[in-house]
Motif scaffolding. Structure first.
Motif: not given
Length: 298
Positions: A203, A220-221, A216-218, A138, A158-159
């Motif tokens: 990432s 939401q990891g 995964a979106p920020r 993250q 995460e992105e």
């Protein structure tokens, strides 16, 4: 972390640098690095104390999981490596490296490197207990931090996270698993290019390369990790068998990693003053990043 996977947390041993937790049924284990930085500013790197805590955690959990094997009806256990601060891990302890190199203390440097190798190899080997290891990235994962993520069976990132191997900036190479683990995911030529460029990639870019398994979106990891666990629970025997097949077809042995880290130690001991000054600048940047007092940056 009040999530579906961890509805209730069972008690776990306490560590100075780790926050550990597990699901009520004992099938999901979380290991958060840098727990000490919440109360004592420092650096989010593999300090010797963190390495020792991880090894102790792995040994105790591995012993327990091996004792429980055969009594769980084929349930697949998961171990998740994560972080309690804004960086996943910034890599090896450069301050420790500088001190050992200036003193030409090969024994100290090699002992540290061996401990790091044992830690990443244990995640790669599922703690020798059939566990499925997941890295939840993250925040930035650099150098040894990226190696630790690569050692896990599944990387969830995460992105917007930066990941890379910057050791070449001070004329060194990542010697604690990077080459071995990268070559299982990309070609050796691409692995060498990545190691020698020193470039930190996003990432998103690493996901396109196949080095990040789940993007995964920020924020939401954790949810993405839970989905990985749910998917594996639907095919526990197939996933466990795949671990065994991978170990047969693409082995990464502890002996191989120890031999490579020996080359890393010998190379480190040859570094000149320019390289040392670069490492020391990075150490000061790490301290500033996590709010250490000025005295600690001297």
């Amino acid at each position: 972390m009040a999530t579906a996977t961890l509805e209730k947390l069972a008690s776990a041993p306490r560590y100075a640098t780790l926050r550990t937790a597990e699901s009520a049924d004992g099938t999901v284990h979380w290991c958060h690095m840098h727990a000490d930085l919440a109360t004592s500013p420092g650096r989010a790197c593999f300090k010797p104390a963190l390495v020792d805590d991880i090894l102790q955690y792995q040994a105790l959990l591995g012993d327990r999981l091996r004792r429980d094997q055969g009594r769980d009806g084929g349930t697949l256990t998961h171990v998740v490596l994560a972080s309690d601060c804004d960086a996943f891990n910034l890599g090896g302890d450069l301050e420790y490296f500088c001190d050992a190199i200036r003193r030409q203390d090969r024994a100290a440097l090699y002992a540290y490197a061996q401990q790091c190798v044992r830690g990443v190899h244990a995640f790669h080997a599922g703690l020798d207990a059939g566990a499925h290891s997941i890295a939840l990235v993250q925040g930035d994962a650099l150098g040894g931090g990226f190696e630790a993520a690569l050692s896990c069976h599944t990387i969830v990132a995460e992105e917007g996270v930066g990941m890379g191997l910057p050791e070449v900036l001070f004329d060194l190479f990542p010697g604690m698993g990077a080459y071995s683990f990268l070559c299982k995911r990309i070609t050796p030529h691409k692995a060498e290019q990545l190691m020698l460029s020193g470039e930190v990639l996003s990432s998103e870019e690493l996901h396109k390369m196949g080095l990040v398994d789940v993007l995964a979106p920020r924020g939401q990891g954790v949810l993405a990790v839970e989905e990985v666990i749910r998917a594996n629970r639907r095919i526990p025997h197939a996933r466990a068998a795949m671990h065994k097949v991978r170990a047969m077809a693409q082995p990464v042995t502890l002996d191989e990693m120890m031999a490579i880290t020996g080359v890393w130690v010998d190379t480190a001991l040859q570094l000149g003053e320019k390289s040392m000054r670069t490492m020391e600048r990075l150490v000061r940047a790490q301290y500033r990043r996590h709010g250490a007092p000025a005295a600690a940056q001297a």
